[in-house]
Write a protein that holds these residues in place. Structure first.
Motif, PDB file in Angstrom:
ATOM      1  N   TYR A 143      34.278 -12.715  -9.383  1.00 42.21           N
ATOM      2  CA  TYR A 143      33.168 -12.563 -10.152  1.00 42.21           C
ATOM      3  C   TYR A 143      32.465 -13.867 -10.257  1.00 42.21           C
ATOM      4  CZ  TYR A 143      34.451  -7.728 -11.619  1.00 42.21           C
ATOM      5  OH  TYR A 143      34.825  -6.265 -11.728  1.00 42.21           O
TER       6      TYR A 143
ATOM      7  N   LEU B 162      28.804 -10.793 -15.932  1.00 41.45           N
ATOM      8  CA  LEU B 162      29.585 -11.044 -14.825  1.00 41.45           C
ATOM      9  C   LEU B 162      28.850 -10.229 -13.535  1.00 41.45           C
ATOM     10  CD1 LEU B 162      31.450 -11.798 -16.785  1.00 41.45           C
ATOM     11  CD2 LEU B 162      33.361 -11.323 -15.523  1.00 41.45           C
TER      12      LEU B 162
ATOM     13  N   LEU C 161      29.583  -9.036  -9.224  1.00 39.66           N
ATOM     14  CA  LEU C 161      30.734  -8.838  -8.496  1.00 39.66           C
ATOM     15  C   LEU C 161      30.651  -9.497  -7.164  1.00 39.66           C
ATOM     16  CD1 LEU C 161      33.453  -7.539  -7.828  1.00 39.66           C
ATOM     17  CD2 LEU C 161      32.329  -5.726  -7.093  1.00 39.66           C
TER      18      LEU C 161
ATOM     19  N   TYR D 175      35.646  -7.739  -3.600  1.00 45.41           N
ATOM     20  CA  TYR D 175      36.637  -7.046  -4.092  1.00 45.41           C
ATOM     21  C   TYR D 175      37.599  -6.288  -2.854  1.00 45.41           C
ATOM     22  CZ  TYR D 175      34.352  -2.504  -3.313  1.00 45.41           C
ATOM     23  OH  TYR D 175      33.818  -1.519  -2.650  1.00 45.41           O
TER      24      TYR D 175
ATOM     25  N   GLN E 107      40.799  -3.583  -1.987  1.00 50.13           N
ATOM     26  CA  GLN E 107      41.553  -2.575  -2.525  1.00 50.13           C
ATOM     27  C   GLN E 107      43.045  -2.684  -1.841  1.00 50.13           C
ATOM     28  OE1 GLN E 107      39.419   1.370  -2.599  1.00 50.13           O
ATOM     29  NE2 GLN E 107      37.855   0.234  -1.156  1.00 50.13           N
TER      30      GLN E 107
ATOM     31  N   LYS F 111      32.161  -6.247   0.253  1.00 44.28           N
ATOM     32  CA  LYS F 111      31.192  -6.864  -0.444  1.00 44.28           C
ATOM     33  C   LYS F 111      30.931  -6.367  -1.638  1.00 44.28           C
ATOM     34  CE  LYS F 111      29.202  -8.815   3.570  1.00 44.28           C
ATOM     35  NZ  LYS F 111      27.960  -9.177   4.537  1.00 44.28           N
TER      36      LYS F 111
ATOM     37  N   LEU G  75      35.501 -16.156 -11.667  1.00 39.70           N
ATOM     38  CA  LEU G  75      36.744 -15.355 -12.427  1.00 39.70           C
ATOM     39  C   LEU G  75      37.032 -14.279 -11.295  1.00 39.70           C
ATOM     40  CD1 LEU G  75      34.937 -14.794 -15.582  1.00 39.70           C
ATOM     41  CD2 LEU G  75      36.938 -15.493 -15.653  1.00 39.70           C
TER      42      LEU G  75
ATOM     43  N   THR H  22      42.260   0.368  -7.188  1.00 43.66           N
ATOM     44  CA  THR H  22      40.632   0.582  -7.531  1.00 43.66           C
ATOM     45  C   THR H  22      40.244   1.903  -8.064  1.00 43.66           C
ATOM     46  OG1 THR H  22      40.230   1.034  -5.178  1.00 43.66           O
ATOM     47  CG2 THR H  22      40.135  -1.382  -5.813  1.00 43.66           C
ATOM     48  N   LEU H  23      41.274   2.894  -8.209  1.00 46.96           N
ATOM     49  CA  LEU H  23      41.101   4.161  -9.087  1.00 46.96           C
ATOM     50  C   LEU H  23      41.128   4.020 -10.314  1.00 46.96           C
ATOM     51  CD1 LEU H  23      42.598   6.839  -6.287  1.00 46.96           C
ATOM     52  CD2 LEU H  23      40.138   5.849  -6.625  1.00 46.96           C
TER      53      LEU H  23
ATOM     54  N   ASP I  58      40.539   1.872 -13.809  1.00 43.77           N
ATOM     55  CA  ASP I  58      39.499   0.829 -14.231  1.00 43.77           C
ATOM     56  C   ASP I  58      39.703   0.068 -15.076  1.00 43.77           C
ATOM     57  OD1 ASP I  58      38.453   3.945 -16.288  1.00 43.77           O
ATOM     58  OD2 ASP I  58      39.951   2.592 -16.376  1.00 43.77           O
ATOM     59  N   THR I  59      41.062  -0.331 -15.530  1.00 45.92           N
ATOM     60  CA  THR I  59      41.125  -1.547 -16.396  1.00 45.92           C
ATOM     61  C   THR I  59      41.583  -2.670 -15.599  1.00 45.92           C
ATOM     62  OG1 THR I  59      41.998  -0.024 -18.109  1.00 45.92           O
ATOM     63  CG2 THR I  59      42.586  -2.661 -18.345  1.00 45.92           C
ATOM     64  N   GLN I  60      40.608  -3.714 -15.661  1.00 51.18           N
ATOM     65  CA  GLN I  60      40.817  -4.942 -14.951  1.00 51.18           C
ATOM     66  C   GLN I  60      41.370  -6.042 -15.847  1.00 51.18           C
ATOM     67  OE1 GLN I  60      37.437  -6.110 -12.416  1.00 51.18           O
ATOM     68  NE2 GLN I  60      37.180  -3.898 -11.625  1.00 51.18           N
ATOM     69  N   TYR I  61      42.351  -7.042 -15.242  1.00 47.90           N
ATOM     70  CA  TYR I  61      42.788  -8.147 -16.145  1.00 47.90           C
ATOM     71  C   TYR I  61      42.235  -9.290 -15.209  1.00 47.90           C
ATOM     72  CZ  TYR I  61      45.573  -4.297 -17.725  1.00 47.90           C
ATOM     73  OH  TYR I  61      45.846  -3.063 -18.227  1.00 47.90           O
ATOM     74  N   PHE I  62      42.105 -10.118 -16.128  1.00 44.73           N
ATOM     75  CA  PHE I  62      41.068 -11.459 -15.638  1.00 44.73           C
ATOM     76  C   PHE I  62      41.971 -12.806 -15.468  1.00 44.73           C
ATOM     77  CE2 PHE I  62      36.731 -10.283 -14.891  1.00 44.73           C
ATOM     78  CZ  PHE I  62      37.049  -9.064 -15.535  1.00 44.73           C
ATOM     79  N   GLY I  63      41.850 -13.732 -14.823  1.00 44.65           N
ATOM     80  CA  GLY I  63      42.350 -14.875 -14.725  1.00 44.65           C
ATOM     81  C   GLY I  63      41.548 -15.880 -15.699  1.00 44.65           C
TER      82      GLY I  63
END
Lengths: 114, 113
Positions: free
Chosen positions: B35, B43, B45, B48, B50, B57, B90, B97-98, B100-105
């Motif tokens: 992001y 943010l 995108l 990404y 998978q 893209k 980020l 990808t199914l 939905d919770t994403q964890y960030f650096g």
């Protein structure tokens, strides 16, 4: 397409005040809803989430309820602390081309004064 | 400790140069994301992935490229074709990808001089 709108900041409160940050969304279907928090100079941390209507997400004294009838997911906390100062992002999940993606609001900067 | 690391934390680049941002995760997640964050904005995108050797893209892919040769690594190259590259970048991951919770650096702040 799906979108998220947050109340504009910055928001400034005194310690122990009640906090509400408004978030509304536009979506087809029934997305999951999230609140993320970003402390200065850092990445985003997941604060809470709700996956279906009437679900309440909660964490660290923060709460938000998934309201389908008003398409809202407002963030609340009963008594804020100086350490809550950060930028808060509301987001929804959007299933596109076989993958879940997150759609973010623009963020609300919160400052808590002692 | 499991998590996502990004390096460097700060990066400076001269106009016309390509630069590569690192993202590594040891969470055994299949999906990874890049992001871009600009001041006062949410943010957006960029790309990404998978699964290994596959990527798509996002909303603002022009001027960026990625690779996914290993499950734990998803580097982003900001090319000279990106007209306004100064931003906070980020990286995130999710189990797949199914989910939905994403964890960030922690992010990389890129400044073009």
């Amino acid at each position: 397409g799906n979108s998220v709108t947050q109340m504009e900041g910055p928001v400034t409160l005194s310690e122990e005040a009640f906090l509400t940050i408004n978030c509304t969304y536009t979506a087809t279907g029934y997305p999951s809803l999230f609140w993320y928090v970003q402390y200065p100079g850092e990445g985003l941390q997941l604060l809470l989430k709700a996956t279906k209507a009437d679900d309440k997400g909660s964490n660290k004294g923060f709460e938000a309820t998934y309201r389908k009838e008003t398409t809202s997911f407002h963030l609340e906390k009963g008594s804020v602390q100086v350490s809550d100062s950060a930028v808060y992002f509301c987001a929804l999940s959007d299933y596109v081309q076989g993958a879940q993606k997150l759609v973010f609001g623009q963020g609300t900067r919160l400052t808590i004064n002692p | 400790d499991g998590g996502i690391t990004q390096s460097p934390k700060y990066l400076f680049r001269k106009e016309g140069q390509n630069v590569t941002l690192s993202c590594e995760q040891n969470l055994n997640h299949d999906a990874m994301y890049w992001y871009r964050q600009d001041p006062g904005q949410g943010l957006r995108l960029i790309y990404y992935s998978q699964i290994v050797n596959d990527f798509q893209k996002g909303d603002i892919a022009e001027g960026y490229s990625v690779s996914r040769e290993k499950k734990e690594s998803f580097p982003l190259t900001v090319t000279s074709a990106q007209k306004n590259p100064t931003a906070f970048y980020l990286c995130a991951s999710s189990i797949d990808t199914l989910r939905d919770t994403q964890y960030f650096g922690p992010g990389t702040r890129l400044t073009v001089l």
